[in-house]
Design an enzyme around this catalytic site. Structure first.
Site, PDB file in Angstrom:
ATOM      1  N   LYS A  22      -2.466  16.228 -20.114  1.00 31.37           N
ATOM      2  CA  LYS A  22      -2.913  16.831 -21.389  1.00 31.37           C
ATOM      3  C   LYS A  22      -4.406  16.579 -21.572  1.00 31.37           C
ATOM      4  CE  LYS A  22      -2.329  14.519 -25.407  1.00 31.37           C
ATOM      5  NZ  LYS A  22      -3.566  14.306 -26.175  1.00 31.37           N
ATOM      6  N   ASN A  23      -4.834  15.325 -21.386  1.00 31.60           N
ATOM      7  CA  ASN A  23      -6.219  14.978 -21.712  1.00 31.60           C
ATOM      8  C   ASN A  23      -7.221  15.449 -20.677  1.00 31.60           C
ATOM      9  OD1 ASN A  23      -5.263  13.973 -24.053  1.00 31.60           O
ATOM     10  ND2 ASN A  23      -5.418  11.814 -23.475  1.00 31.60           N
ATOM     11  N   CYS A 118      -7.445  10.819 -38.304  1.00 34.01           N
ATOM     12  CA  CYS A 118      -6.048  11.087 -37.936  1.00 34.01           C
ATOM     13  C   CYS A 118      -5.320   9.759 -38.107  1.00 34.01           C
ATOM     14  CB  CYS A 118      -5.956  11.602 -36.510  1.00 34.01           C
ATOM     15  SG  CYS A 118      -6.230  10.323 -35.298  1.00 34.01           S
ATOM     16  N   ARG A 123     -11.997   8.330 -36.229  1.00 31.45           N
ATOM     17  CA  ARG A 123     -12.384   9.272 -35.157  1.00 31.45           C
ATOM     18  C   ARG A 123     -13.739   9.939 -35.433  1.00 31.45           C
ATOM     19  NH1 ARG A 123      -7.502  10.506 -32.398  1.00 31.45           N
ATOM     20  NH2 ARG A 123      -8.797  10.864 -30.587  1.00 31.45           N
ATOM     21  N   MET A 125     -17.842  11.154 -34.825  1.00 33.26           N
ATOM     22  CA  MET A 125     -18.445  11.855 -33.679  1.00 33.26           C
ATOM     23  C   MET A 125     -19.891  11.435 -33.451  1.00 33.26           C
ATOM     24  SD  MET A 125     -16.956  15.693 -33.441  1.00 33.26           S
ATOM     25  CE  MET A 125     -18.133  15.995 -32.152  1.00 33.26           C
ATOM     26  N   LEU A 127     -21.275   9.318 -31.527  1.00 30.05           N
ATOM     27  CA  LEU A 127     -21.705   9.147 -30.121  1.00 30.05           C
ATOM     28  C   LEU A 127     -21.945  10.513 -29.451  1.00 30.05           C
ATOM     29  CD1 LEU A 127     -19.165   6.338 -29.181  1.00 30.05           C
ATOM     30  CD2 LEU A 127     -21.595   6.048 -29.713  1.00 30.05           C
ATOM     31  N   ASP A 308      -3.495   4.467 -24.758  1.00 27.68           N
ATOM     32  CA  ASP A 308      -2.429   5.473 -24.914  1.00 27.68           C
ATOM     33  C   ASP A 308      -1.088   4.992 -24.383  1.00 27.68           C
ATOM     34  OD1 ASP A 308      -4.583   8.356 -24.277  1.00 27.68           O
ATOM     35  OD2 ASP A 308      -4.357   7.020 -25.992  1.00 27.68           O
ATOM     36  N   ILE A 330      -9.365  -0.339 -28.955  1.00 31.99           N
ATOM     37  CA  ILE A 330      -9.995   0.985 -28.912  1.00 31.99           C
ATOM     38  C   ILE A 330      -9.916   1.702 -30.262  1.00 31.99           C
ATOM     39  CG2 ILE A 330      -9.987   3.252 -27.786  1.00 31.99           C
ATOM     40  CD1 ILE A 330     -10.904   0.977 -25.933  1.00 31.99           C
ATOM     41  N   ARG A 400       3.346  17.370 -28.791  1.00 31.48           N
ATOM     42  CA  ARG A 400       1.915  17.534 -28.506  1.00 31.48           C
ATOM     43  C   ARG A 400       1.579  17.055 -27.101  1.00 31.48           C
ATOM     44  NH1 ARG A 400      -2.151  15.403 -32.886  1.00 31.48           N
ATOM     45  NH2 ARG A 400      -3.446  16.306 -31.254  1.00 31.48           N
TER      46      ARG A 400
END
Ligand code: EPZ
Length: 421
Positions: A22-23, A118, A123, A125, A127, A308, A330, A400
Site C-alpha cells: 500500500k505505502n 488523524c 500529522r 507537513m 518537513l 506500522d 514515531i 484501507r
C-alpha cells in the site's frame, strides 16, 4: 458499518499470498504526474486507499484504469487541467499530500489541502514544506490549503531533513527529478517503499543515487518518460500475517514474503520464540515451542522496528510469558488498540509513549472497536487466540490496508466472517 467476527479456533495451517505494498503504491501513483507518458503499475494491492488516490489523480485530469481485478493500474497524465487537491479527498487519506511535489515539478504550482490530524497523530507537513522551499518553492498556508508555486521552476539544492520523514523524502525526491541542477537530500528516510519509488523513477529516466541510504542525490532532467513497474511486496501486510501463527499456533507459509524487507522485526520474532524459514515461495513461520516470550520493542525509522507493526506486536505480547515494554517513538498517539485489548482481558499499562504489557494465559473474546488501520488488524489477531467470539466493529479501517482480509485468515483455518450491519 461492517464487523468482523472471529472465534479462537486453535492452530493455523496453510498459505497466505502477500500483496503489493500500500505505502509503495500510494507514492508510485502520484509519480504519474511527473510525465505526459503512461505509467503502468503491476502487482498493485486492491485497497480502498488505492481507490481514493485514483479519484484524487482523476480530479487533476489524469486517467487511471484499474485492470486485471485491480492488480494493474494503467495511468496517464497527458492532460492535467487542475492543480487543487481538495480537502474532501485529502482529509480521508494523508498520503494525498504526496501529489504536492509532483504537481509543483510538473506545473509549477499546486494547491493541496493540509490533511488535518488523524487518529494516530497531528500529522503536520512542516518537513515537506521546508524541503520544497529549499528547492525554490514558495509555499503559503491559506484557509487550510497549502498554496505552492515555483514560477521560475524548481532548483536543485542541498537540504537536510530534521527528521527522516517517509512522505517528506518521497515528495522531495519526486520534485527534484525535474528541478534544474543537483539535489542532495540528507537524513532521507530509508524505507523499502522509497527504494521502490526510486527504481520506478529511474525507469522513467530520472537520475537518482543513494536510495535506501540517508543521503539521496538527484540530478534534475528536462522530462521523464513512461514506464511499467511492479509494486514491491507489502512488508507490513507480511509482518502482520507472520504474527498469525505466532499468536494462534500452527505453521503458515507467506507467499512472496521476503526477509530482506523486514529490518529489525525479524530479530524480535526470533527473540519471542518464533521460527522464520525462507522457502522457495516465501517465508514459513511457526512457533518454536509452546510459549511466546515477552520482548521489548522500540519503534524507529527503517531499518528499526516499524511503527506500522507495533499494534500487531502488542497483541502478541498480550499472550506472552512475562512483561514486555513497547515504546512508540514515531507517532504521538498510537496506542488506541490498548483499551480494546484490555476489554479482552489483556494487562496493559500505558503512560505517554510507553505501554507495559504483562502476558496473560488466554484472552477472552469480546466486542471491540477498530480505531485505525493497524489497530483493527491487531484486534483480529488477538481474536484468533482468544477464547470465544470477538466482534471487531468499524472494519472500514482494515479495508484501507488489507485486501481480502477475511479470506486470507480463513484460508489458513481461522474461524472468521464479515457481518454486514
Ligand atoms: C508513512 O507516513 C506511512 N504512510 C505510514 O503508514 C507510516 O506509519 C509512516 O510513514 C512512518 O513509517 C504512507 O507511506 C502512505 P512520516 P508519513 O512523515 O509519510 C512527523 C500505515 O499504517 N512528521 O515518516 O506520513 C509525523 O507526524 C501508515 O500504513 C512531522 O512532524 O510518515 C510522525 O510523527 C500510518 N512533520 C513522524 O514524523 C512532517 O512534515 C513520521 O511521519 C512530516 C511528518
Amino acid at each position: 458499518m461492517d464487523s468482523i467476527v472471529v472465534t479462537g479456533n486453535g492452530p493455523l495451517k496453510g498459505q497466505i499470498p502477500i500483496a503489493g505494498a500500500k505505502n509503495a503504491c500510494l507514492t508510485l501513483m502520484p509519480a504519474t504526474l511527473l510525465s505526459e507518458e503512461p505509467l503502468t503499475l503491476t502487482n498493485a494491492p486492491r485497497l480502498s486507499d488505492i481507490k481514493t488516490m485514483s479519484a484524487l489523480l482523476a480530479s487533476f485530469g489524469a486517467e487511471v484504469s484499474s485492470l486485471q481485478d485491480g492488480k494493474v493500474l494503467a495511468m496517464s497524465s497527458h492532460n492535467i487541467d487542475n492543480h487543487v487537491a481538495d480537502y474532501e479527498i485529502v482529509r480521508k487519506m494523508r498520503a494525498s499530500n504526496l501529489v504536492l511535489g509532483p504537481l509543483l515539478a510538473r506545473l509549477g504550482h499546486a494547491i493541496v489541502s493540509l490533511p488535518g490530524g488523524c487518529a494516530i497523530g497531528a500529522r503536520p507537513m512542516d518537513l515537506h514544506i521546508e524541503a520544497l522551499e529549499a528547492l525554490g518553492a514558495e509555499i503559503e498556508l491559506k484557509e487550510g490549503y497549502l498554496h505552492a508555486k515555483a514560477p521560475k521552476g524548481l532548483k536543485g539544492a542541498v537540504h537536510e531533513l530534521r527528521f527522516a520523514s517517509v512522505g517528506a523524502t518521497e515528495n522531495t525526491i519526486m520534485a527534484a527529478t525535474l528541478a534544474k541542477g543537483t539535489t542532495v537530500l540528507k537524513n532521507a528516510a530509508r524505507e523499502p517503499e522509497i527504494v521502490d519509488l526510486v527504481e520506478c523513477l529511474r525507469k522513467m529516466g530520472a537520475q537518482i543515487e543513494g536510495e535506501g541510504t540517508s543521503t539521496v542525490t538527484i540530478e534534475g532532467v528536462d522530462r521523464l518518460h513512461g514506464a511499467t513497474h511492479p509494486v514491491v511486496t507489502d512488508r507490513i501486510e507480511l509482518g502482520t500475517y507472520m504474527l498469525a501463527p505466532a499468536i494462534a499456533g500452527g505453521e503458515v507459509e507467506l507467499l512472496g514474503g521476503r526477509m530482506d524487507l523486514l529490518g529489525a522485526f525479524c530479530e524480535k520474532l526470533d527473540a519471542a520464540g518464533i521460527d522464520v524459514r525462507e522457502t522457495e515461495n516465501g517465508l514459513m513461520v511457526a512457533r518454536r515451542g509452546d510459549a511466546i516470550k515477552a520482548v521489548d520493542v522500540v519503534t524507529e525509522v527503517y531499518p528499526g522496528f516499524p511503527t506500522d507493526l507495533q499494534a500487531q506486536m502488542m497483541a502478541l505480547m498480550c499472550t506472552a510469558e512475562g512483561t514486555s515494554v513497547l515504546e512508540e517513538r514515531i507517532f504521538e498517539n498510537r496506542f488506541m488498540h490498548a483499551p480494546e485489548l484490555i476489554r479482552m482481558g489483556a494487562q496493559i499499562d500505558v503512560h505517554g509513549g510507553v505501554a507495559k504489557v504483562t502476558g496473560v494465559k488466554r484472552l477472552k473474546g469480546a466486542p471491540v472497536m477498530a480505531t485505525d488501520l493497524r489497530a483493527s488488524v491487531s484486534l483480529i489477531l488477538a481474536g484468533l487466540a482468544a477464547e470465544g467470539e470477538t466482534v471487531v466493529s468499524r472494519v472500514y479501517h482494515v479495508d484501507r490496508g488489507y485486501e481480502h482480509v477475511v479470506a486470507k485468515f480463513a484460508g489458513v483455518g481461522a474461524q472468521i466472517e464479515r457481518v454486514k450491519e
